[in-house]
Design a protein around this motif. Sequence first.
Motif, PDB file in Angstrom:
ATOM      1  N   ALA A 102      25.664  82.271   9.063  1.00 52.29           N
ATOM      2  CA  ALA A 102      25.707  80.783   8.791  1.00 52.29           C
ATOM      3  C   ALA A 102      25.298  80.422   7.397  1.00 52.29           C
ATOM      4  O   ALA A 102      24.579  81.024   6.916  1.00 52.29           O
ATOM      5  N   LYS A 103      25.593  79.332   6.933  1.00 55.08           N
ATOM      6  CA  LYS A 103      24.931  78.499   5.900  1.00 55.08           C
ATOM      7  C   LYS A 103      24.313  77.279   6.466  1.00 55.08           C
ATOM      8  O   LYS A 103      24.786  76.717   7.344  1.00 55.08           O
ATOM      9  N   PHE A 104      23.293  76.659   5.770  1.00 55.63           N
ATOM     10  CA  PHE A 104      22.482  75.657   6.286  1.00 55.63           C
ATOM     11  C   PHE A 104      22.393  74.448   5.327  1.00 55.63           C
ATOM     12  O   PHE A 104      22.282  74.424   4.182  1.00 55.63           O
ATOM     13  N   ILE A 105      22.288  73.210   6.168  1.00 55.57           N
ATOM     14  CA  ILE A 105      22.385  71.908   5.464  1.00 55.57           C
ATOM     15  C   ILE A 105      20.896  71.442   6.076  1.00 55.57           C
ATOM     16  O   ILE A 105      20.874  71.202   7.172  1.00 55.57           O
ATOM     17  N   ALA A 106      19.837  71.285   5.259  1.00 53.20           N
ATOM     18  CA  ALA A 106      18.502  70.773   5.782  1.00 53.20           C
ATOM     19  C   ALA A 106      18.547  69.259   5.582  1.00 53.20           C
ATOM     20  O   ALA A 106      18.431  69.012   4.454  1.00 53.20           O
TER      21      ALA A 106
ATOM     22  N   THR B 163      17.228  73.658  -2.784  1.00 58.40           N
ATOM     23  CA  THR B 163      18.322  74.546  -2.627  1.00 58.40           C
ATOM     24  C   THR B 163      17.876  75.739  -2.612  1.00 58.40           C
ATOM     25  O   THR B 163      17.131  76.356  -3.353  1.00 58.40           O
ATOM     26  N   LEU B 164      18.011  76.964  -1.650  1.00 62.30           N
ATOM     27  CA  LEU B 164      17.316  78.206  -1.678  1.00 62.30           C
ATOM     28  C   LEU B 164      18.670  79.331  -1.495  1.00 62.30           C
ATOM     29  O   LEU B 164      19.731  78.866  -1.121  1.00 62.30           O
ATOM     30  N   LEU B 165      18.333  80.406  -1.780  1.00 62.29           N
ATOM     31  CA  LEU B 165      19.274  81.411  -1.623  1.00 62.29           C
ATOM     32  C   LEU B 165      20.661  81.400  -2.199  1.00 62.29           C
ATOM     33  O   LEU B 165      21.672  81.344  -1.349  1.00 62.29           O
ATOM     34  N   ASP B 166      20.679  80.762  -3.311  1.00 68.55           N
ATOM     35  CA  ASP B 166      21.986  80.724  -3.986  1.00 68.55           C
ATOM     36  C   ASP B 166      22.886  79.737  -3.225  1.00 68.55           C
ATOM     37  O   ASP B 166      24.240  80.137  -3.038  1.00 68.55           O
ATOM     38  N   GLY B 167      22.354  78.821  -2.637  1.00 66.53           N
ATOM     39  CA  GLY B 167      23.119  77.864  -1.953  1.00 66.53           C
ATOM     40  C   GLY B 167      23.293  78.082  -0.616  1.00 66.53           C
ATOM     41  O   GLY B 167      24.019  77.255   0.002  1.00 66.53           O
ATOM     42  N   ARG B 168      22.734  79.069  -0.003  1.00 69.27           N
ATOM     43  CA  ARG B 168      23.162  79.523   1.612  1.00 69.27           C
ATOM     44  C   ARG B 168      22.175  78.430   2.007  1.00 69.27           C
ATOM     45  O   ARG B 168      22.836  77.895   3.248  1.00 69.27           O
ATOM     46  N   ILE B 169      20.943  77.818   1.820  1.00 63.35           N
ATOM     47  CA  ILE B 169      20.486  76.609   2.416  1.00 63.35           C
ATOM     48  C   ILE B 169      20.337  75.454   1.186  1.00 63.35           C
ATOM     49  O   ILE B 169      19.886  75.741  -0.055  1.00 63.35           O
ATOM     50  N   VAL B 170      20.817  74.487   1.747  1.00 60.73           N
ATOM     51  CA  VAL B 170      20.884  73.402   0.797  1.00 60.73           C
ATOM     52  C   VAL B 170      20.280  72.162   1.437  1.00 60.73           C
ATOM     53  O   VAL B 170      20.382  71.898   2.759  1.00 60.73           O
TER      54      VAL B 170
ATOM     55  N   GLU C   4      30.207  81.905   4.086  1.00 59.42           N
ATOM     56  CA  GLU C   4      29.784  81.997   5.647  1.00 59.42           C
ATOM     57  C   GLU C   4      30.826  81.278   6.586  1.00 59.42           C
ATOM     58  O   GLU C   4      30.828  79.939   6.252  1.00 59.42           O
ATOM     59  N   PRO C   5      31.176  81.771   7.665  1.00 61.88           N
ATOM     60  CA  PRO C   5      32.061  81.399   8.343  1.00 61.88           C
ATOM     61  C   PRO C   5      31.571  80.002   9.538  1.00 61.88           C
ATOM     62  O   PRO C   5      32.214  79.137   9.578  1.00 61.88           O
ATOM     63  N   VAL C   6      30.237  79.823   9.439  1.00 68.29           N
ATOM     64  CA  VAL C   6      29.712  78.808  10.197  1.00 68.29           C
ATOM     65  C   VAL C   6      28.750  77.974   9.240  1.00 68.29           C
ATOM     66  O   VAL C   6      28.136  78.559   8.563  1.00 68.29           O
ATOM     67  N   THR C   7      28.614  76.525   9.532  1.00 68.14           N
ATOM     68  CA  THR C   7      27.897  75.982   8.866  1.00 68.14           C
ATOM     69  C   THR C   7      26.777  75.011   9.942  1.00 68.14           C
ATOM     70  O   THR C   7      27.388  74.279  10.784  1.00 68.14           O
TER      71      THR C   7
END
Length: 360
Positions: free
Chosen positions: A250-254, A286-293, A310-313
């Motif tokens: 996953a990639k994340f939106i917080a 934003t963290l991890l090159d945009g994986r967590i935003v 990443e396949p899941v958001t």
Amino acid sequence: VLPYTAIAELLSKVSLAAFVTDLADAIALTYEDNKLDSITRTGWPSPPDTLEVMGCQSTDFTCVKLISSNPSLTASALPTVTGTMVCTEVGTDTARLVCDAAILTPLRTASSTAVIMRQVVPDVERIGIIGAGREGACHGFTLATTLKNVTEVLLYDLDPKQSRRAAREVTELLARNDVGAGRQVKVYNIDITNIESIYTCDTIVTATYGDGSVISNRPPNRLADGTFIAAIGSDLVGKRELDFTVYDSAKFIADDLTQCLHEGELQHAAIKFRLDTAGTGSHRGTLLDGRIVSVADLLSGNAAFARRREPVTVYDSTGFSGQDLGLARVLLRALKAENWPTSVWNPPRSLPLTSLYKDH
Ligand SMILES: NC(=O)c1ccc[n+]([C@@H]2O[C@H](COP(=O)([O-])OP(=O)(O)OC[C@H]3O[C@@H](n4cnc5c(N)ncnc54)[C@H](O)[C@@H]3O)[C@@H](O)[C@H]2O)c1
């Protein structure tokens, strides 16, 4: 001063569909507000329950909410989440709005989810909901109303009575509110025998008590590429709804980056990613090159997040205080439009004490 009965009356005058649509727009604006300053959420946790204070200030209002979550009291007549919101005017610091937050909080949380989905997965058609309480039902209604391609809402709850009730409520609310262009939204009550149908949805909302993972990404339940997950229930230290196998893909939106790293799904994902959970000290980042935003960064256009494959958001929702400020603004506008009678909350300076404290 609005107890829940007055809020229900107000919402019936303005239409629930119009209200959640306005709310989503108002909430989106709060993420762009550079003058918005929030306090760190704090409180008196007594796991699994908690009483918390959250709040923020912008140029017009200061908005504070006292909010409790008491899943240990499910046998009581009170809803799991109860609270009171107070909104004061900047400058005079006098109260403009004091209201029940129990019926409004799930509408503001669901409208906040709609803000993200309109941006990231606007064409979503099928929504599966795990945890069909107040949050689950409000998400069913709000997402089906604000996302114009939704055709199906599936509701599952550990308590089958609850998923039946939520399915009835969402069906009736959708029927009463025009969802537009003759669109039919089918609402299904899912039980344990067909729980795997939730995995076939393009969006999954989790709104449980966060006392264990309810979604995994391992056989027989694999998440399809492109799945969007709105994780609503993890909003306190120790709570979680997603398995480690979900974080892997996953990639994340917080909604509030620092808060999510402390008490959202990201508190657990951070261990996997070896992140410092101190966060940025702000809801932005934003963290991890945009994986967590953060939502604020996402809405202002984050190319690094868009590039991530990443396949899941996962939208990690913990409740950002700006969402409550957006809610207060929409309520105040609606009250004004309805010429709602105002209550004078604080006495004028000139009022003599003798007229206040009369002898009996
Ligand atoms: N992110 C936010 O901004 C935000 C705001 C408010 C509440 N919350 C959280 O959302 C969650 C839901 O709140 P609510 O007001 O809807 O509570 P609720 O009690 O109305 O609903 C929760 C439902 O989840 C069901 N449930 C519990 N465990 C389950 C499981 N493992 N599988 C399926 N269903 C399960 C319960 O039976 C219940 O019907 C809580 O954890 C609350 O703290 C988050």
